[in-house]
Design a protein around this motif. Structure first.
Motif, PDB file in Angstrom:
ATOM      1  N   LYS B 111     128.724  11.042  89.370  1.00  0.00           N
ATOM      2  CA  LYS B 111     128.182  11.156  88.024  1.00  0.00           C
ATOM      3  C   LYS B 111     126.717  10.711  88.044  1.00  0.00           C
ATOM      4  O   LYS B 111     126.368   9.699  88.642  1.00  0.00           O
ATOM      5  CB  LYS B 111     128.983  10.259  87.091  1.00  0.00           C
ATOM      6  CG  LYS B 111     128.733  10.530  85.626  1.00  0.00           C
ATOM      7  CD  LYS B 111     129.661   9.674  84.784  1.00  0.00           C
ATOM      8  CE  LYS B 111     129.525  10.011  83.312  1.00  0.00           C
ATOM      9  NZ  LYS B 111     128.154   9.943  82.871  1.00  0.00           N
ATOM     10  N   SER B 112     125.868  11.514  87.412  1.00  0.00           N
ATOM     11  CA  SER B 112     124.439  11.287  87.586  1.00  0.00           C
ATOM     12  C   SER B 112     123.898  10.358  86.514  1.00  0.00           C
ATOM     13  O   SER B 112     124.385  10.308  85.390  1.00  0.00           O
ATOM     14  CB  SER B 112     123.701  12.612  87.528  1.00  0.00           C
ATOM     15  OG  SER B 112     123.814  13.132  86.233  1.00  0.00           O
ATOM     16  N   ASN B 113     122.855   9.624  86.887  1.00  0.00           N
ATOM     17  CA  ASN B 113     122.142   8.787  85.920  1.00  0.00           C
ATOM     18  C   ASN B 113     121.128   9.642  85.178  1.00  0.00           C
ATOM     19  O   ASN B 113     120.710  10.690  85.672  1.00  0.00           O
ATOM     20  CB  ASN B 113     121.424   7.659  86.660  1.00  0.00           C
ATOM     21  CG  ASN B 113     122.394   6.791  87.408  1.00  0.00           C
ATOM     22  OD1 ASN B 113     123.465   6.482  86.913  1.00  0.00           O
ATOM     23  ND2 ASN B 113     122.033   6.428  88.620  1.00  0.00           N
ATOM     24  N   PRO B 114     120.713   9.211  84.004  1.00  0.00           N
ATOM     25  CA  PRO B 114     119.656   9.946  83.314  1.00  0.00           C
ATOM     26  C   PRO B 114     118.317   9.841  84.044  1.00  0.00           C
ATOM     27  O   PRO B 114     118.070   8.875  84.780  1.00  0.00           O
ATOM     28  CB  PRO B 114     119.599   9.282  81.934  1.00  0.00           C
ATOM     29  CG  PRO B 114     120.320   8.027  82.068  1.00  0.00           C
ATOM     30  CD  PRO B 114     121.300   8.182  83.161  1.00  0.00           C
ATOM     31  N   VAL B 115     117.490  10.863  83.867  1.00  0.00           N
ATOM     32  CA  VAL B 115     116.166  10.874  84.494  1.00  0.00           C
ATOM     33  C   VAL B 115     115.263   9.969  83.675  1.00  0.00           C
ATOM     34  O   VAL B 115     114.896  10.295  82.544  1.00  0.00           O
ATOM     35  CB  VAL B 115     115.604  12.303  84.536  1.00  0.00           C
ATOM     36  CG1 VAL B 115     114.233  12.288  85.157  1.00  0.00           C
ATOM     37  CG2 VAL B 115     116.513  13.204  85.308  1.00  0.00           C
ATOM     38  N   LEU B 116     114.928   8.824  84.239  1.00  0.00           N
ATOM     39  CA  LEU B 116     114.099   7.860  83.510  1.00  0.00           C
ATOM     40  C   LEU B 116     112.711   7.832  84.107  1.00  0.00           C
ATOM     41  O   LEU B 116     112.549   7.876  85.328  1.00  0.00           O
ATOM     42  CB  LEU B 116     114.712   6.458  83.608  1.00  0.00           C
ATOM     43  CG  LEU B 116     115.893   6.177  82.690  1.00  0.00           C
ATOM     44  CD1 LEU B 116     116.464   4.817  83.008  1.00  0.00           C
ATOM     45  CD2 LEU B 116     115.446   6.223  81.244  1.00  0.00           C
ATOM     46  N   LEU B 117     111.720   7.760  83.241  1.00  0.00           N
ATOM     47  CA  LEU B 117     110.344   7.649  83.710  1.00  0.00           C
ATOM     48  C   LEU B 117     110.027   6.174  83.891  1.00  0.00           C
ATOM     49  O   LEU B 117     109.851   5.434  82.928  1.00  0.00           O
ATOM     50  CB  LEU B 117     109.410   8.283  82.678  1.00  0.00           C
ATOM     51  CG  LEU B 117     107.994   8.527  83.132  1.00  0.00           C
ATOM     52  CD1 LEU B 117     107.983   9.579  84.211  1.00  0.00           C
ATOM     53  CD2 LEU B 117     107.156   8.966  81.973  1.00  0.00           C
ATOM     54  N   LYS B 118     109.994   5.740  85.154  1.00  0.00           N
ATOM     55  CA  LYS B 118     109.781   4.313  85.397  1.00  0.00           C
ATOM     56  C   LYS B 118     108.309   3.949  85.302  1.00  0.00           C
ATOM     57  O   LYS B 118     107.951   2.896  84.808  1.00  0.00           O
ATOM     58  CB  LYS B 118     110.333   3.941  86.771  1.00  0.00           C
ATOM     59  CG  LYS B 118     111.834   4.175  86.889  1.00  0.00           C
ATOM     60  CD  LYS B 118     112.357   3.733  88.239  1.00  0.00           C
ATOM     61  CE  LYS B 118     113.804   4.113  88.418  1.00  0.00           C
ATOM     62  NZ  LYS B 118     113.992   5.570  88.635  1.00  0.00           N
ATOM     63  N   ASP B 119     107.449   4.831  85.795  1.00  0.00           N
ATOM     64  CA  ASP B 119     106.015   4.562  85.789  1.00  0.00           C
ATOM     65  C   ASP B 119     105.323   5.673  85.007  1.00  0.00           C
ATOM     66  O   ASP B 119     105.425   6.847  85.368  1.00  0.00           O
ATOM     67  CB  ASP B 119     105.506   4.497  87.235  1.00  0.00           C
ATOM     68  CG  ASP B 119     104.032   4.194  87.292  1.00  0.00           C
ATOM     69  OD1 ASP B 119     103.469   3.851  86.235  1.00  0.00           O
ATOM     70  OD2 ASP B 119     103.451   4.303  88.381  1.00  0.00           O
TER      71      ASP B 119
END
Lengths: 109, 168
Positions: B111-119
């Motif tokens: 199950k995939s994690n959401p695409v988060l913009l870290k930087d």
């Protein structure tokens, strides 16, 4: 810009992969069902763009800028490929008065 | 959240219209719209550099080249060759089989994690320029040679030869 950044907070990675897979499959279908050489080229462009989007998504997901640099190189490659390909298509049209890819079956000899 | 799904729907719709439009000129115009939706995807992912390059290189240069060649060869709906219905059906089935395989392969994974913009500065021109001219300097220069050779090759191929060509 802040609202756009908020907009991706809840999109799972799977959905981006799914979108890229669908666009790539549409490109493959376009190569298979069309005989116009220019439309075949445009389908190849669709496939390249699906891969570009996927590389960008993985780059953002892994917080690694190398993926976006690779997308830049793919765009340069696509530009070179299109210049050569369209020149070849113009030459074929000049010699055979057609850009039907089925005419090119004489290349098999 | 909903903006991604709306733009993704538009991408798929215009991509389908590219390959199913009868008139090749309409195909090019739908391809412009498809690339525009890709540019919006890049903006949503905050890849500013790629959004600008996609806009300029693809929509500005490559598609103008397509349209120009299409106008020069005088292609329209009347000159459009078309395959038989069975070949088209086989092509759609083959592409659908590829899609099912890809989707099944994705389903196999966790199950995939959401695409988060870290930087936030990840896709900015400054950040990518630093990477491009430090780690990727040699490939960057090689790609300039590639573009130069492509330009020379295109000019050589498209120039009309004055000698009469050998008849087969």
């Amino acid at each position: 810009m802040e609202s756009f950044i908020e907009g991706i907070k809840v999109v799972p990675l799977n959905h981006y992969i799914l979108l890229s897979a669908i666009i790539f499959a549409i490109g493959v279908v376009g190569v298979l069902i069309r005989r116009n050489a220019i439309v075949v080229f445009m389908s190849v462009e669709l496939m390249l763009n699906a891969v570009n989007l996927l590389l960008t998504v993985f780059s953002v997901y892994g917080n690694d800028p190398n993926g976006q640099v690779f997308v830049f190189f793919i765009m340069a490659l696509a530009a070179a490929e299109i210049a050569i390909g369209l020149a070849i298509i113009v030459m074929i049209h000049r010699n055979t008065n057609s850009i039907d890819v089925n005419i090119l079956n004489r290349l098999k000899w | 959240m909903s903006i991604f799904y709306f733009i993704a729907f538009l991408s798929i719709l215009f991509a389908l219209l590219v390959i199913f439009a009868k008139n090749p000129v309409h195909s090019v115009l739908y391809l412009v719209l498809t690339f525009f939706t890709f540019t919006i995807h890049y903006i949503i992912l905050n890849a500013q550099f790629l959004a600008i390059v996609n806009f300029i290189v693809y929509m500005g240069a490559i598609l103008v080249l397509f349209l120009f060649v299409m106008m020069m060869l005088n292609l329209n709906k009347d000159t459009e060759p078309s395959k038989g219905i069975y070949v088209k059906l086989a092509g759609v089935i083959g592409g659908g089989a590829l899609l099912v395989t890809l989707v099944a392969a994705v389903k196999m994974t966790a199950k995939s994690n959401p695409v988060l913009l870290k930087d936030v500065n990840l896709g900015s021109v400054q950040n990518l320029g630093k990477v491009l001219f430090n780690e990727f300097l040699l490939p960057f220069e090689v790609s300039s040679i590639l573009l130069l050779s492509a330009m020379v090759g295109a000019v050589l191929l498209a120039t009309k030869d004055e000698k009469p060509k050998a008849t087969v």
